[in-house]
Write an enzyme that holds these catalytic residues in place. Sequence first.
Site, PDB file in Angstrom:
ATOM      1  N   ARG A  48      -7.042  -9.437 -22.328  1.00  0.00           N
ATOM      2  CA  ARG A  48      -7.600 -10.077 -21.136  1.00  0.00           C
ATOM      3  C   ARG A  48      -7.178 -11.533 -20.969  1.00  0.00           C
ATOM      4  O   ARG A  48      -6.719 -11.925 -19.884  1.00  0.00           O
ATOM      5  CB  ARG A  48      -9.140  -9.986 -21.165  1.00  0.00           C
ATOM      6  CG  ARG A  48      -9.643  -8.562 -21.009  1.00  0.00           C
ATOM      7  CD  ARG A  48     -11.089  -8.445 -21.420  1.00  0.00           C
ATOM      8  NE  ARG A  48     -11.269  -8.674 -22.859  1.00  0.00           N
ATOM      9  CZ  ARG A  48     -12.431  -8.724 -23.482  1.00  0.00           C
ATOM     10  NH1 ARG A  48     -13.543  -8.578 -22.789  1.00  0.00           N
ATOM     11  NH2 ARG A  48     -12.493  -8.906 -24.783  1.00  0.00           N
TER      12      ARG A  48
ATOM     13  N   ASP B 135     -13.558  -5.053 -21.973  1.00  0.00           N
ATOM     14  CA  ASP B 135     -12.471  -5.006 -22.947  1.00  0.00           C
ATOM     15  C   ASP B 135     -11.667  -3.714 -22.737  1.00  0.00           C
ATOM     16  O   ASP B 135     -12.206  -2.619 -22.916  1.00  0.00           O
ATOM     17  CB  ASP B 135     -13.102  -5.029 -24.340  1.00  0.00           C
ATOM     18  CG  ASP B 135     -12.072  -5.100 -25.438  1.00  0.00           C
ATOM     19  OD1 ASP B 135     -10.874  -4.926 -25.145  1.00  0.00           O
ATOM     20  OD2 ASP B 135     -12.475  -5.331 -26.593  1.00  0.00           O
TER      21      ASP B 135
ATOM     22  N   CYS C  46     -10.913 -14.602 -24.943  1.00  0.00           N
ATOM     23  CA  CYS C  46     -11.437 -13.248 -25.127  1.00  0.00           C
ATOM     24  C   CYS C  46     -11.566 -13.019 -26.633  1.00  0.00           C
ATOM     25  O   CYS C  46     -11.670 -13.984 -27.395  1.00  0.00           O
ATOM     26  CB  CYS C  46     -10.590 -12.203 -24.405  1.00  0.00           C
ATOM     27  SG  CYS C  46      -8.879 -12.104 -24.959  1.00  0.00           S
TER      28      CYS C  46
END
Length: 153
Positions: free
Chosen positions: A8, A116, A2
């Site tokens: 994440r 996000d 990420c």
Amino acid sequence: MCLGNICRSPLAHGIMRHIVEGAGQSAHIEIDSAGTGSWHVGDPPDERAVEIAAQYGVDISDLRARQFRANDIEAFDLVLAMDRNNLETIGALVGESASPELFLDYAGMGKHDVPDPYYGGAQGFRDVYQMIEDGCQNILDQLSSSGNASSTR
Ligand code: 4NP
């Protein structure tokens, strides 16, 4: 993979590690995570990610952020990006021949980004957790049915 490697991808790393352990496949599958950005290198995951994982019995507090390196694409059989921005960044680093893929797409869940959650609230982390958990389960099922999870390397 990420952006920051604190929300994440550490969730994906920890969830995958948890279900791979539960499936007795830890000796056959090496799992790691990284970020394309360097802001958080060495940091533990965001406390909201640690918290939501803990609610599901998954401990990610030991993970520390690192930055993606171009040779990760050779070191790992599979590199999965959480969103298209990161997929592009990785693609530019590793060149044409290698093929990182989009996490949800690889998991059979459509060509979608895992959004996000960094600038949002707790609900964002809950949504992302569910998406990533479903994706990890699908990916392990795929690897198991293709025989990759049980073969030695
Ligand atoms: P992640 O979330 O890419 O899921 O780890 C982010 C974490 C930090 C930042 C952006 C996204 N940041 O800009 O510092």
